[in-house]
Design an enzyme around this catalytic site. Structure first.
Site, short mmCIF file in Angstrom:
data_model
loop_
_atom_site.label_atom_id
_atom_site.label_comp_id
_atom_site.label_asym_id
_atom_site.label_seq_id
_atom_site.Cartn_x
_atom_site.Cartn_y
_atom_site.Cartn_z
N ARG A 27 0.83 -1.22 0.00
CA ARG A 27 0.00 0.00 0.00
C ARG A 27 0.85 1.25 0.00
O ARG A 27 1.78 1.37 0.79
CB ARG A 27 -0.85 0.06 1.27
CG ARG A 27 -1.84 -1.05 1.38
CD ARG A 27 -2.95 -0.61 2.33
NE ARG A 27 -3.81 -1.74 2.61
CZ ARG A 27 -3.84 -2.35 3.77
NH1 ARG A 27 -3.12 -1.94 4.78
NH2 ARG A 27 -4.64 -3.39 3.94
N ARG B 25 6.24 -16.43 14.82
CA ARG B 25 5.50 -15.30 15.39
C ARG B 25 5.38 -15.46 16.89
O ARG B 25 5.44 -16.59 17.41
CB ARG B 25 4.04 -15.26 14.89
CG ARG B 25 3.86 -15.40 13.43
CD ARG B 25 2.43 -15.10 13.06
NE ARG B 25 1.70 -16.31 12.73
CZ ARG B 25 0.68 -16.35 11.89
NH1 ARG B 25 0.25 -15.24 11.33
NH2 ARG B 25 0.06 -17.48 11.65
N GLU C 100 5.03 -19.33 18.02
CA GLU C 100 4.48 -20.23 16.99
C GLU C 100 5.63 -20.81 16.17
O GLU C 100 6.45 -20.06 15.62
CB GLU C 100 3.52 -19.42 16.10
CG GLU C 100 2.89 -20.23 15.00
CD GLU C 100 1.81 -19.45 14.25
OE1 GLU C 100 1.15 -18.58 14.86
OE2 GLU C 100 1.66 -19.70 13.05
N TYR D 108 -6.90 -24.37 1.74
CA TYR D 108 -6.81 -23.38 2.81
C TYR D 108 -8.00 -22.43 2.70
O TYR D 108 -8.17 -21.76 1.68
CB TYR D 108 -5.51 -22.56 2.76
CG TYR D 108 -5.51 -21.56 3.88
CD1 TYR D 108 -5.09 -21.93 5.15
CD2 TYR D 108 -6.04 -20.28 3.70
CE1 TYR D 108 -5.17 -21.03 6.21
CE2 TYR D 108 -6.12 -19.39 4.76
CZ TYR D 108 -5.68 -19.78 6.00
OH TYR D 108 -5.79 -18.90 7.06
N ASP E 177 -10.03 -19.29 4.82
CA ASP E 177 -10.25 -18.44 5.99
C ASP E 177 -11.65 -18.75 6.53
O ASP E 177 -12.45 -19.42 5.88
CB ASP E 177 -10.14 -16.97 5.59
CG ASP E 177 -8.70 -16.47 5.67
OD1 ASP E 177 -7.93 -17.03 6.46
OD2 ASP E 177 -8.36 -15.51 4.96
P1 FAD Z 1 -11.53 -27.27 11.58
O1 FAD Z 1 -11.69 -26.08 12.42
O2 FAD Z 1 -10.19 -27.88 11.49
O3 FAD Z 1 -12.55 -28.39 12.10
C1 FAD Z 1 -12.49 -29.73 11.70
C2 FAD Z 1 -12.85 -30.58 12.91
O4 FAD Z 1 -13.00 -31.94 12.49
C3 FAD Z 1 -11.77 -30.58 13.98
O5 FAD Z 1 -12.33 -30.17 15.21
C4 FAD Z 1 -11.31 -32.03 14.03
O6 FAD Z 1 -10.97 -32.46 15.34
C5 FAD Z 1 -12.53 -32.76 13.52
N1 FAD Z 1 -12.22 -34.08 12.97
C6 FAD Z 1 -11.33 -34.37 12.02
N2 FAD Z 1 -11.31 -35.70 11.79
C7 FAD Z 1 -12.22 -36.26 12.61
C8 FAD Z 1 -12.63 -37.58 12.87
N3 FAD Z 1 -12.08 -38.62 12.22
N4 FAD Z 1 -13.58 -37.81 13.81
C9 FAD Z 1 -14.11 -36.77 14.49
N5 FAD Z 1 -13.74 -35.49 14.30
C10 FAD Z 1 -12.81 -35.23 13.38
N6 FAD Z 1 -9.02 -17.87 9.23
C11 FAD Z 1 -9.37 -16.56 9.31
O7 FAD Z 1 -10.41 -16.16 8.77
N7 FAD Z 1 -8.59 -15.66 9.99
C12 FAD Z 1 -7.43 -16.03 10.61
O8 FAD Z 1 -6.76 -15.19 11.22
C13 FAD Z 1 -7.03 -17.40 10.52
N8 FAD Z 1 -5.89 -17.81 11.12
C14 FAD Z 1 -5.51 -19.11 11.00
C15 FAD Z 1 -4.32 -19.51 11.60
C16 FAD Z 1 -3.90 -20.82 11.48
C17 FAD Z 1 -2.59 -21.23 12.14
C18 FAD Z 1 -4.67 -21.74 10.73
C19 FAD Z 1 -4.21 -23.16 10.53
C20 FAD Z 1 -5.87 -21.36 10.15
C21 FAD Z 1 -6.31 -20.04 10.28
N9 FAD Z 1 -7.52 -19.63 9.73
C22 FAD Z 1 -7.88 -18.31 9.81
C23 FAD Z 1 -8.41 -20.57 9.03
C24 FAD Z 1 -9.48 -21.20 9.96
O9 FAD Z 1 -8.83 -21.91 10.98
C25 FAD Z 1 -10.38 -22.12 9.14
O10 FAD Z 1 -11.07 -21.38 8.16
C26 FAD Z 1 -11.43 -22.88 9.95
O11 FAD Z 1 -10.89 -23.45 11.10
C27 FAD Z 1 -12.01 -23.98 9.10
O12 FAD Z 1 -12.99 -24.68 9.79
P2 FAD Z 1 -13.25 -26.21 9.47
O13 FAD Z 1 -14.51 -26.57 10.16
O14 FAD Z 1 -13.13 -26.46 8.02
O15 FAD Z 1 -11.98 -26.99 10.09
N1 UDP Z 2 5.11 -13.36 4.84
C1 UDP Z 2 6.41 -12.90 5.00
N2 UDP Z 2 6.70 -12.11 6.06
C2 UDP Z 2 5.78 -11.76 6.98
C3 UDP Z 2 4.44 -12.20 6.81
C4 UDP Z 2 4.16 -13.01 5.73
O1 UDP Z 2 7.26 -13.23 4.20
O2 UDP Z 2 6.11 -11.04 7.94
C5 UDP Z 2 4.83 -14.24 3.70
C6 UDP Z 2 4.93 -15.72 4.06
O3 UDP Z 2 5.47 -16.41 2.94
C7 UDP Z 2 3.50 -16.12 4.25
C8 UDP Z 2 2.79 -15.25 3.21
O4 UDP Z 2 3.51 -14.02 3.24
O5 UDP Z 2 3.28 -17.48 3.99
C9 UDP Z 2 1.33 -15.00 3.47
O6 UDP Z 2 1.21 -14.37 4.73
P1 UDP Z 2 -0.05 -14.58 5.64
O7 UDP Z 2 0.06 -13.68 6.80
O8 UDP Z 2 -1.26 -14.55 4.78
O9 UDP Z 2 0.23 -16.05 6.14
P2 UDP Z 2 -0.71 -17.02 6.97
O10 UDP Z 2 -1.93 -16.25 7.40
O11 UDP Z 2 -0.98 -18.09 5.99
O12 UDP Z 2 0.15 -17.44 8.12
#
Ligand code: FAD
Ligand code: UDP
Length: 384
Positions: A191, A296, A321, A369, A371
């Site tokens: 930006r 992080r 993390e 993936y 959100d």
């Molecule tokens: P999940 O939340 O994973 O739910 C699936 C469930 O199925 C789990 O509870 C699991 O235990 C269960 N399950 C799996 N297999 C079985 C089985 N065999 N029997 C019974 N239960 C089972 N999104 C955002 O919008 N903003 C963010 O800032 C953001 N940050 C994130 C950071 C990280 C580190 C990660 C990994 C994801 C992030 N997300 C974020 C994405 C967000 O987590 C997902 O969009 C959301 O959790 C998806 O929901 P879900 O129901 O698909 O999966």
């Molecule tokens: N990234 C980076 N530096 C930072 C933050 C992000 O290089 O300080 C890169 C990194 O490759 C990451 C990507 O930008 O995978 C996307 O960032 P985002 O914050 O969307 O990652 P996520 O939410 O998947 O952890």
């Protein structure tokens, strides 16, 4: 024995939103989850802290499976979540720490001025970036960037790439930036204004009282069982219990890995209580060099406590993390979107389409993936 309209495997946002909508339509659902709690990856551990005051300061909600910030441009989705729980005004403004130098993210005028102190205006920033990226742009000679390194160098140039992207990305993905797809870095905004808001979306926030309130609201009045793994339980024979199955576990596991195993990237957390009201002054600080092994540090109270509230709560909870390769028994987090995995996921998708009476949903069920908002969007579109 109750016969259900839907057996829902997984109580994450997909399963819980599906159950909520089905319940509104008069359908009976049973939700099972193998974890000891409901909510999937948005579940928060509530850490009680003593000697605190104020409405929401007695507990700190720890984002156990990673920092989650809700953001969307979709008003229908925003209205939907707000009909379940009120959201606060949290805006994600992460800070990058490179060997002790602090930079605002995403890349914006504050970042550029800190990186190059003689840059004060958008025109100066643009000129500097053009100079910084000239070599990379000329090297690709008109073709599209083929990998993350090329993409980043052509987007913001070498100073930002080497200080804020290269090593962070290597820690996060465990691979060289030349081996990663270009699209990963495209989601970071660049930006020419002084705006540290990480997201471009119109709506953003955290549920007041934490994400468990959202899950509790969605699953109110729905039968649920935790500590039940679909594959090790009587529910494997789901037709005995329900007309339809909503499956949000890993798609390869459902098919007993018969085409091969999908790869995942995972993260793990080291969480501790610090005896200070304000440890790092921000919810999210990215560590962008190899000096620290973690990517992080999250200070959870800043998602929900603002102003004086921060100091009314004398301690704080922080999580480091760490990003690692997925191994058996770990939590699968991020799909690895390389050619092998994309092709394999496509084959599983074809099998899933043929599976009668089963809806495959969410990030594990679709090997994508997502959100949070797109997960809700998908469920709102399903004809129940
Ligand atoms: P999940 O939340 O994973 O739910 C699936 C469930 O199925 C789990 O509870 C699991 O235990 C269960 N399950 C799996 N297999 C079985 C089985 N065999 N029997 C019974 N239960 C089972 N999104 C955002 O919008 N903003 C963010 O800032 C953001 N940050 C994130 C950071 C990280 C580190 C990660 C990994 C994801 C992030 N997300 C974020 C994405 C967000 O987590 C997902 O969009 C959301 O959790 C998806 O929901 P879900 O129901 O698909 O999966
Ligand atoms: N990234 C980076 N530096 C930072 C933050 C992000 O290089 O300080 C890169 C990194 O490759 C990451 C990507 O930008 O995978 C996307 O960032 P985002 O914050 O969307 O990652 P996520 O939410 O998947 O952890």
């Amino acid at each position: 024995m109750t016969h259900y309209d839907f057996l829902i495997v997984g109580s994450g946002l997909f399963g819980a939103t599906f159950a909520y909508r089905a319940k509104l339509m008069g359908k009976k659902c049973l939700v099972i989850d193998k974890r000891p709690h409901l909510g999937g990856n948005i579940y928060c551990e509530e850490v009680e802290v003593e000697g605190t005051y104020g409405e929401h300061s007695r507990t700190i909600n720890v984002h156990k499976y990673g920092a989650h910030i809700f953001h969307t441009n979709n008003k229908e989705v925003w209205d939907f979540v707000n009909s379940i729980v009120e959201f606060n005004r949290y805006t994600n403004c992460p800070v990058a720490n490179y060997k002790g130098e602090l930079y605002n993210l995403p890349f914006n005028m504050n970042t550029f001025n800190r990186m190059w102190p003689d840059v004060h205006t958008p025109a100066e920033a643009q000129a500097k970036i053009d100079e910084q990226k000239a070599e990379a742009v000329s090297a690709i000679n008109g073709r599209e960037p083929q990998n993350l390194e090329e993409q980043a160098l052509c987007l913001v140039g070498k100073d930002i790439f080497y200080k804020l992207i290269k090593e962070y990305t290597e820690k996060q993905w465990g691979r060289d930036c030349k081996e990663l797809p270009a699209f990963i870095i495209k989601r970071l905004p660049v930006r020419m204004i002084f705006d540290n808001n990480y997201f471009n979306d119109r709506y953003q926030g955290i549920p007041v009282g934490g994400y468990n309130k959202l899950i509790d609201g969605l699953l109110e009045g729905v039968d649920t069982f935790t500590n039940v793994d679909f594959f090790d339980s009587e529910y494997r024979d789901w037709k005995k219990y329900a007309d339809k199955l909503v499956y949000t576990g890993a798609v390869d596991e459902y098919f007993d890995y018969k085409l091969g195993k999908l790869d995942w990237r995972t993260v793990c957390f080291k969480t501790r209580v610090e005896d200070t009201p304000n440890y790092q002054g921000n919810a999210v600080v990215n560590y962008t060099s190899h000096n620290e092994p973690y990517t992080r540090v999250i200070e959870h109270k800043h998602f929900e406590m603002f102003g004086q509230e921060i100091y009314n709560c004398p301690v704080t909870v922080v999580s480091e993390e760490y990003s690692t390769e997925y191994k058996e028994g770990m939590e699968p987090y991020y799909p690895v979107n390389d050619d092998r995995n994309n092709a394999l996921a496509e084959e599983y998708r074809k099998l899933a389409e043929k599976e009668e009476g089963v809806i495959f949903g969410g990030r594990l069920g679709q090997y994508k993936y997502y959100d949070m908002a797109p997960v809700i969007e998908q469920v709102l579109m399903i004809k129940i």
